[in-house]
Write an enzyme that holds these catalytic residues in place. Structure first.
Site, PDB file in Angstrom:
ATOM      1  N   LEU A  13       0.831  -1.287   0.000  1.00  8.55           N
ATOM      2  CA  LEU A  13      -0.189  -0.028  -0.027  1.00  8.55           C
ATOM      3  C   LEU A  13       0.955   1.516   0.136  1.00  8.55           C
ATOM      4  CD1 LEU A  13      -2.844  -1.219   2.483  1.00  8.55           C
ATOM      5  CD2 LEU A  13      -3.293  -0.532   0.029  1.00  8.55           C
ATOM      6  N   ASP A  53      14.164   2.696   9.576  1.00  7.57           N
ATOM      7  CA  ASP A  53      13.331   1.729  10.102  1.00  7.57           C
ATOM      8  C   ASP A  53      12.760   2.284  11.119  1.00  7.57           C
ATOM      9  OD1 ASP A  53      12.900  -0.386  11.984  1.00  7.57           O
ATOM     10  OD2 ASP A  53      14.725  -1.567  11.217  1.00  7.57           O
ATOM     11  N   ASN A  79       2.745   4.645   7.557  1.00  9.74           N
ATOM     12  CA  ASN A  79       2.252   3.347   7.025  1.00  9.74           C
ATOM     13  C   ASN A  79       2.903   2.030   7.263  1.00  9.74           C
ATOM     14  OD1 ASN A  79       0.945   1.718   4.324  1.00  9.74           O
ATOM     15  ND2 ASN A  79       3.096   1.704   4.043  1.00  9.74           N
ATOM     16  N   TYR A 160      -2.278  -7.725  16.537  1.00  7.41           N
ATOM     17  CA  TYR A 160      -2.521  -6.641  15.586  1.00  7.41           C
ATOM     18  C   TYR A 160      -3.720  -5.717  15.888  1.00  7.41           C
ATOM     19  CZ  TYR A 160      -3.060  -5.016  10.751  1.00  7.41           C
ATOM     20  OH  TYR A 160      -3.084  -4.270   9.506  1.00  7.41           O
ATOM     21  N   LYS A 164      -3.586  -1.522  16.521  1.00  5.46           N
ATOM     22  CA  LYS A 164      -4.260  -0.593  15.594  1.00  5.46           C
ATOM     23  C   LYS A 164      -5.269   0.296  16.402  1.00  5.46           C
ATOM     24  CE  LYS A 164      -2.063  -1.491  11.699  1.00  5.46           C
ATOM     25  NZ  LYS A 164      -1.116  -0.323  10.872  1.00  5.46           N
ATOM     26  N   THR A 193      -1.860  -7.931   0.012  1.00  2.00           N
ATOM     27  CA  THR A 193      -0.215  -7.838   0.029  1.00  2.00           C
ATOM     28  C   THR A 193       0.482  -8.811   0.698  1.00  2.00           C
ATOM     29  OG1 THR A 193      -0.410  -6.675   2.272  1.00  2.00           O
ATOM     30  CG2 THR A 193      -0.948  -5.073   0.194  1.00  2.00           C
TER      31      THR A 193
HETATM   32  N1  NAP Z   1      -3.040  -5.234   3.498  1.00  2.00           N
HETATM   33  C1  NAP Z   1      -4.248  -5.017   4.251  1.00  2.00           C
HETATM   34  O1  NAP Z   1      -5.229  -5.781   4.177  1.00  2.00           O
HETATM   35  C2  NAP Z   1      -4.211  -4.066   5.363  1.00  2.00           C
HETATM   36  C3  NAP Z   1      -5.642  -3.614   5.848  1.00  2.00           C
HETATM   37  C4  NAP Z   1      -5.637  -2.884   6.620  1.00  2.00           C
HETATM   38  C5  NAP Z   1      -4.541  -2.126   7.197  1.00  2.00           C
HETATM   39  N2  NAP Z   1      -3.147  -2.486   6.431  1.00  2.00           N
HETATM   40  C6  NAP Z   1      -2.052  -1.613   7.008  1.00  2.00           C
HETATM   41  O2  NAP Z   1      -1.525  -0.969   6.027  1.00  2.00           O
HETATM   42  C7  NAP Z   1       0.025  -0.651   6.194  1.00  2.00           C
HETATM   43  C8  NAP Z   1       0.670  -1.517   4.868  1.00  2.00           C
HETATM   44  O3  NAP Z   1       0.567  -2.737   4.768  1.00  2.00           O
HETATM   45  P1  NAP Z   1       0.740  -3.621   3.307  1.00  2.00           P
HETATM   46  O4  NAP Z   1      -0.593  -4.327   3.409  1.00  2.00           O
HETATM   47  O5  NAP Z   1       0.998  -2.816   2.245  1.00  2.00           O
HETATM   48  O6  NAP Z   1       1.683  -4.276   3.699  1.00  2.00           O
HETATM   49  P2  NAP Z   1       3.172  -4.932   3.184  1.00  2.00           P
HETATM   50  O7  NAP Z   1       3.319  -5.172   1.793  1.00  2.00           O
HETATM   51  O8  NAP Z   1       3.532  -6.111   4.095  1.00  2.00           O
HETATM   52  O9  NAP Z   1       3.872  -3.596   3.468  1.00  2.00           O
HETATM   53  C9  NAP Z   1       4.549  -3.031   4.722  1.00  2.00           C
HETATM   54  C10 NAP Z   1       5.585  -2.176   4.584  1.00  2.00           C
HETATM   55  O10 NAP Z   1       5.849  -1.816   5.992  1.00  2.00           O
HETATM   56  C11 NAP Z   1       7.480  -2.131   5.982  1.00  2.00           C
HETATM   57  N3  NAP Z   1       7.713  -2.283   7.221  1.00  2.00           N
HETATM   58  C12 NAP Z   1       7.738  -3.281   8.155  1.00  2.00           C
HETATM   59  N4  NAP Z   1       8.464  -3.038   9.444  1.00  2.00           N
HETATM   60  C13 NAP Z   1       9.211  -1.917   9.225  1.00  2.00           C
HETATM   61  C14 NAP Z   1       9.902  -1.083   9.897  1.00  2.00           C
HETATM   62  N5  NAP Z   1      10.321  -1.694  11.048  1.00  2.00           N
HETATM   63  N6  NAP Z   1      10.454  -0.064   9.476  1.00  2.00           N
HETATM   64  C15 NAP Z   1      10.107   0.465   8.390  1.00  2.00           C
HETATM   65  N7  NAP Z   1       9.262  -0.183   7.361  1.00  2.00           N
HETATM   66  C16 NAP Z   1       8.640  -1.244   8.027  1.00  2.00           C
HETATM   67  C17 NAP Z   1       7.853  -3.318   5.110  1.00  2.00           C
HETATM   68  O11 NAP Z   1       9.170  -3.164   4.796  1.00  2.00           O
HETATM   69  P3  NAP Z   1       9.903  -4.679   4.445  1.00  2.00           P
HETATM   70  O12 NAP Z   1       9.645  -4.599   2.951  1.00  2.00           O
HETATM   71  O13 NAP Z   1      11.306  -4.260   4.811  1.00  2.00           O
HETATM   72  O14 NAP Z   1       9.274  -5.772   5.389  1.00  2.00           O
HETATM   73  C18 NAP Z   1       6.826  -2.902   4.173  1.00  2.00           C
HETATM   74  O15 NAP Z   1       7.571  -1.724   3.045  1.00  2.00           O
HETATM   75  C19 NAP Z   1       0.101  -1.457   7.255  1.00  2.00           C
HETATM   76  O16 NAP Z   1       0.384  -0.323   8.348  1.00  2.00           O
HETATM   77  C20 NAP Z   1      -0.883  -2.423   7.504  1.00  2.00           C
HETATM   78  O17 NAP Z   1      -1.167  -2.691   8.940  1.00  2.00           O
HETATM   79  C21 NAP Z   1      -3.141  -3.284   5.585  1.00  2.00           C
END
Ligand code: NAP
Length: 235
Positions: A13, A53, A79, A160, A164, A193
């Site tokens: 995202l 980070d 994010n 989780y 949130k 994702t």
């Molecule tokens: N996907 C869903 O259904 C959904 C629904 C509701 C909310 N969200 C929220 O949306 C946000 C983005 O999630 P996503 O679904 O896009 O997941 P994702 O594809 O796994 O991306 C997560 C991102 O966060 C980074 N990250 C994790 N730990 C970190 C740290 N310590 N420092 C800096 N970056 C870090 C990851 O980096 P690396 O590549 O290095 O691991 C990656 O770039 C999150 O906050 C998640 O909780 C997602």
């Protein structure tokens, strides 16, 4: 030109949000904890890489210094997030979760938001139209999680959703403390994702929509709220 930092923007995202905001004319600082993954993503999009980070004070402080030297920040998108699954990809249920597992999730999802926001507050306070978007989740909603026969109610994990819900509270308290800023929490919806092993039913284009929208909110827009694409959500 609006200057925007997105944490965890090397994929998912955050990456899609970066793509959309660059198309909308923002200068985007693409946050990535891994320099190589971040460089590839930034080159693909025409973003500026910031190695960051969210769990590391020194890394966050260095990122703030770099962006300050580059001219400041208008929009912060918190994010970066983790769900904290088992090594084989399972959700960690209430019977299995330990304090250490919970701390790991909070370190990124909650303390990461506070660490980054605190570090960038001085820059945001100098912006003419500062905006913060905290990427929350539908699982943050106490009302939804406690309403039987909903998908949200069926989610068995503990760390989780709790992290949130805390993000939502942090959002409300920051918004009250800084009324000159627009500070909101958003729920992207269940999006395919790496976070959920691509089980989400939405595309990243659909999921990023509310993040992009709230990143572009004007000084007369809402603050201290919790939104998905349809509007306000119940806390
Ligand atoms: N996907 C869903 O259904 C959904 C629904 C509701 C909310 N969200 C929220 O949306 C946000 C983005 O999630 P996503 O679904 O896009 O997941 P994702 O594809 O796994 O991306 C997560 C991102 O966060 C980074 N990250 C994790 N730990 C970190 C740290 N310590 N420092 C800096 N970056 C870090 C990851 O980096 P690396 O590549 O290095 O691991 C990656 O770039 C999150 O906050 C998640 O909780 C997602």
């Amino acid at each position: 030109m609006t200057k925007t930092l997105i944490t965890g923007a090397n994929k998912g995202l955050g990456f899609e949000t970066a793509r959309r905001l660059i198309a909308a004319g923002h200068t985007v600082y693409l946050g990535s904890r891994d320099a190589d993954r971040g460089r590839r993503a930034a080159e693909q999009l025409g973003a500026r890489l910031v190695v960051l980070d969210v769990t590391d004070d020194a890394s966050v402080a260095a990122a703030a210094k770099t962006i300050e030297a580059d001219g400041g920040l208008d929009v912060l998108i918190n994010n970066a997030g983790i769900e904290g699954r088992t090594p084989d990809g399972g959700v960690i249920g209430a019977a299995e979760v330990t304090a250490d597992m919970m701390r790991e999730v909070f370190e990124t999802n909650v303390f990461g938001v506070v660490r980054v926001t605190h570090a960038f507050l001085p820059l945001l306070r100098r912006s003419a139209a500062p905006v913060v978007v905290n990427v929350s989740s539908g699982l943050a909603s106490l009302e939804r999680v406690s309403t039987p026969d909903t998908p949200t109610h069926g989610y068995p994990g503990l760390a989780y959703p709790a992290s949130k819900t805390t993000v939502n509270m942090v959002t409300v308290q920051y918004a009250k403390a800084f009324p000159e800023m627009r500070i909101n929490a958003v729920e992207p919806g269940y999006t395919a994702t790496d976070l959920n092993a691509h089980t989400g039913h939405q595309t990243v284009e659909e999921g990023a929509e509310i993040i992009v929208r709230m990143a572009q909110v004007g000084p007369d827009g809402p603050t201290g709220g919790y939104f998905d694409i349809e509007g306000r959500l119940p806390w």
